[in-house]
Design a protein around this motif. Sequence first.
Motif, PDB file in Angstrom:
ATOM      1  N   ILE A 290       0.839  -1.202   0.000  1.00 18.63           N
ATOM      2  CA  ILE A 290       0.000   0.000   0.000  1.00 18.63           C
ATOM      3  C   ILE A 290       0.873   1.251   0.000  1.00 18.63           C
ATOM      4  O   ILE A 290       0.602   2.227  -0.716  1.00 18.63           O
ATOM      5  CB  ILE A 290      -0.948  -0.004   1.214  1.00 18.63           C
ATOM      6  CG1 ILE A 290      -1.981  -1.117   1.083  1.00 18.63           C
ATOM      7  CG2 ILE A 290      -1.638   1.349   1.359  1.00 18.63           C
ATOM      8  CD1 ILE A 290      -2.855  -1.289   2.309  1.00 18.63           C
ATOM      9  N   VAL A 291       1.943   1.233   0.802  1.00 20.22           N
ATOM     10  CA  VAL A 291       2.866   2.369   0.834  1.00 20.22           C
ATOM     11  C   VAL A 291       3.493   2.583  -0.542  1.00 20.22           C
ATOM     12  O   VAL A 291       3.567   3.708  -1.049  1.00 20.22           O
ATOM     13  CB  VAL A 291       3.969   2.153   1.890  1.00 20.22           C
ATOM     14  CG1 VAL A 291       5.005   3.278   1.817  1.00 20.22           C
ATOM     15  CG2 VAL A 291       3.366   2.081   3.279  1.00 20.22           C
TER      16      VAL A 291
ATOM     17  N   SER B  55       1.241   4.364  -2.936  1.00 16.20           N
ATOM     18  CA  SER B  55       0.604   5.635  -2.570  1.00 16.20           C
ATOM     19  C   SER B  55       1.586   6.703  -2.099  1.00 16.20           C
ATOM     20  O   SER B  55       1.183   7.664  -1.449  1.00 16.20           O
ATOM     21  CB  SER B  55      -0.434   5.389  -1.476  1.00 16.20           C
ATOM     22  OG  SER B  55       0.158   4.805  -0.332  1.00 16.20           O
ATOM     23  N   THR B  56       2.865   6.551  -2.404  1.00 23.35           N
ATOM     24  CA  THR B  56       3.844   7.517  -1.901  1.00 23.35           C
ATOM     25  C   THR B  56       3.680   8.903  -2.509  1.00 23.35           C
ATOM     26  O   THR B  56       4.136   9.889  -1.939  1.00 23.35           O
ATOM     27  CB  THR B  56       5.278   7.029  -2.167  1.00 23.35           C
ATOM     28  OG1 THR B  56       5.390   6.636  -3.543  1.00 23.35           O
ATOM     29  CG2 THR B  56       5.620   5.860  -1.278  1.00 23.35           C
TER      30      THR B  56
ATOM     31  N   ALA C 219       0.709  10.185  -3.086  1.00 22.88           N
ATOM     32  CA  ALA C 219      -0.603  10.701  -2.677  1.00 22.88           C
ATOM     33  C   ALA C 219      -0.414  11.942  -1.821  1.00 22.88           C
ATOM     34  O   ALA C 219       0.600  12.109  -1.137  1.00 22.88           O
ATOM     35  CB  ALA C 219      -1.363   9.635  -1.903  1.00 22.88           C
TER      36      ALA C 219
ATOM     37  N   LEU D  92      -3.881   9.432   4.672  1.00 19.30           N
ATOM     38  CA  LEU D  92      -4.747   8.280   4.906  1.00 19.30           C
ATOM     39  C   LEU D  92      -4.160   6.962   4.391  1.00 19.30           C
ATOM     40  O   LEU D  92      -4.217   5.955   5.109  1.00 19.30           O
ATOM     41  CB  LEU D  92      -6.128   8.524   4.283  1.00 19.30           C
ATOM     42  CG  LEU D  92      -7.171   7.411   4.526  1.00 19.30           C
ATOM     43  CD1 LEU D  92      -7.404   7.212   6.015  1.00 19.30           C
ATOM     44  CD2 LEU D  92      -8.473   7.744   3.797  1.00 19.30           C
ATOM     45  N   PRO D  93      -3.591   6.910   3.175  1.00 20.50           N
ATOM     46  CA  PRO D  93      -3.022   5.627   2.733  1.00 20.50           C
ATOM     47  C   PRO D  93      -1.917   5.124   3.657  1.00 20.50           C
ATOM     48  O   PRO D  93      -1.819   3.911   3.905  1.00 20.50           O
ATOM     49  CB  PRO D  93      -2.477   5.950   1.337  1.00 20.50           C
ATOM     50  CG  PRO D  93      -3.280   7.119   0.874  1.00 20.50           C
ATOM     51  CD  PRO D  93      -3.531   7.928   2.106  1.00 20.50           C
ATOM     52  N   LEU D  94      -1.088   6.026   4.181  1.00 16.96           N
ATOM     53  CA  LEU D  94      -0.033   5.615   5.092  1.00 16.96           C
ATOM     54  C   LEU D  94      -0.606   5.124   6.413  1.00 16.96           C
ATOM     55  O   LEU D  94      -0.078   4.193   7.021  1.00 16.96           O
ATOM     56  CB  LEU D  94       0.935   6.775   5.330  1.00 16.96           C
ATOM     57  CG  LEU D  94       1.739   7.246   4.119  1.00 16.96           C
ATOM     58  CD1 LEU D  94       2.619   8.436   4.496  1.00 16.96           C
ATOM     59  CD2 LEU D  94       2.586   6.111   3.561  1.00 16.96           C
TER      60      LEU D  94
ATOM     61  N   ILE E 117      -3.566   3.659   6.855  1.00 18.01           N
ATOM     62  CA  ILE E 117      -4.114   2.333   6.594  1.00 18.01           C
ATOM     63  C   ILE E 117      -2.992   1.306   6.453  1.00 18.01           C
ATOM     64  O   ILE E 117      -3.068   0.183   6.988  1.00 18.01           O
ATOM     65  CB  ILE E 117      -4.988   2.360   5.326  1.00 18.01           C
ATOM     66  CG1 ILE E 117      -6.209   3.265   5.546  1.00 18.01           C
ATOM     67  CG2 ILE E 117      -5.427   0.956   4.930  1.00 18.01           C
ATOM     68  CD1 ILE E 117      -7.033   3.492   4.294  1.00 18.01           C
ATOM     69  N   ALA E 118      -1.948   1.680   5.748  1.00 17.21           N
ATOM     70  CA  ALA E 118      -0.822   0.765   5.546  1.00 17.21           C
ATOM     71  C   ALA E 118      -0.200   0.351   6.866  1.00 17.21           C
ATOM     72  O   ALA E 118       0.131  -0.822   7.067  1.00 17.21           O
ATOM     73  CB  ALA E 118       0.228   1.427   4.647  1.00 17.21           C
TER      74      ALA E 118
ATOM     75  N   THR F 170       9.088   4.444  -2.628  1.00 15.75           N
ATOM     76  CA  THR F 170       8.463   3.369  -3.405  1.00 15.75           C
ATOM     77  C   THR F 170       9.365   2.147  -3.468  1.00 15.75           C
ATOM     78  O   THR F 170       8.950   1.018  -3.167  1.00 15.75           O
ATOM     79  CB  THR F 170       8.138   3.857  -4.827  1.00 15.75           C
ATOM     80  OG1 THR F 170       7.252   4.970  -4.756  1.00 15.75           O
ATOM     81  CG2 THR F 170       7.502   2.744  -5.637  1.00 15.75           C
TER      82      THR F 170
END
Length: 512
Positions: A357-358, A361-362, A364, A368-370, A372-373, A484
């Motif tokens: 996920i990270v 979404s780096t 983004a 929020l993505p971090l 959740i990750a 990434t």
Amino acid sequence: MSHTATNETIEADAPRVGARGWAALAVLMLPVLLVSVDNTVLAFALPEIAISLAPTSSQQLWIIDVYPLVLAGLLVTMGTLGDRFGRRKMLIIGSIGFAAISALAAFAPTAELLIAARALLGFFGAMLMPSTLSLLRSIFRNRDQRRLAIAVWASAFSAGSALGPIVGGFLLEHFSWGSVFLLAVPVLIPLLIAAPLLLPESRDPNPGRIDPFSIALSMATMLPVVYAIKQFAVDGPTVLAAAWLLLGIAMGVLFVRRQLASANPMLDMELFRRGSFSGAILVNLFSVIALVGFLYFVSQHLQLVLGMSPMEAGFALVPGMAAMIVAGLAVVPISRRVSPQIVVPVGLSLSVVGYLIVAASTHAHGALPLVIAFVVLGIGIGAAETISNELIVTNAPPAKAGAASAVSETAYELGAVLGTAILGGIITAFYRGALVLPEGVAPDAAARASETLAGAYVVAGETPEPLGSAIWTAAAEAFGSGVTITSLIGAGLVVIAGVIAGATLGRRARVQ
């Protein structure tokens, strides 16, 4: 009936502790909380330290690494000393020294002095950690109570990591970065008061001998290996880095041969012949590499790239820390019915998803993505570390609890070193390679911006617009590309941990 089964029956029927035993567990959690808070707080304080003391990229990594490196190199030695002279005594001495040096580190005026203070913290920290797990083994003799106590003990690492960003974020917003080191004082004072009252003294009736040459060999193994990894990560393959790596391996071979040849070794190598013991150690090692490496680059991404304050960044990671705590406790009843050979790989597969996920979404714009990750990653690591710590303690004879605990903590601290050395070094290398500064940047400013992301942040702030914004945009994009690649490597390390768990944590290693 096998020897293992006999021991399990005896432990199942052992006396159960009362309120005094659980109060002792609370005391033993204090140094664990301190160490985990210290690691997380420093990761969040690093941007301010980098701006204040202007360390080079190498010094920035050493500020993080020197503490767990010295600690990891001395854990086996201090565990042996605790077995010989008394584990409670080592805990008290380490607490006094750690509190005193923490106060000095808070006012370090240069990067070099801060590195030196962190090294001394590693020396005294090595006295703390083996004592906590070995004393826990001697207090909780009943198998079921010990399993729960170890889960609570392991969750203290996650709890400390969760508290670190919040408390540290508050301190960093109101005081200088040195305030984060002063956290050790109020944590250790209650320990110094309660330890003599609640903790029983324990020692090995037949401890390993104090062997200065083995101590030197253990340090001569770790220092060159970690230094070589740093050089490989930052500068790429070089003859000098390869020479350091070969030297470390050679010293490691000599250390193992010396232990095997000794009638009463400093470290009982027979422990490693037990597949579940060695497997659990390696699972701990790779899990911590992945966790610490994640915190190293995500804390910088949240604060410098996304512009969050230290406290905001700390709150962003709290859900992941909470997930680690819940997973560590929830896995206890599951482990009674399902083999670690299944539970640990399944849990770690979630951590792999977190890293992916990270990686996706780096770039983004939101956090929020971090968040959740980290929740997904924390569930897997929390469950894996609880089970692996239980297996390490269960597979060691009670008299060798100090040595076994030291090996477990060595894996944890070595993982912390390698997490920043490998993943931190890789992201630094990719940042440098991907950074393309705009025309018109002065050579000295370009050199500082190329060293670290914090350096680029300072240079961008000092440079008139629109050039300053262009410098920062280039730096943020370069750092994102490094995150990434580093995330994919982190996912690979977790996969390795899962494979090791599936191959070694068999039915006979089941958490009992």
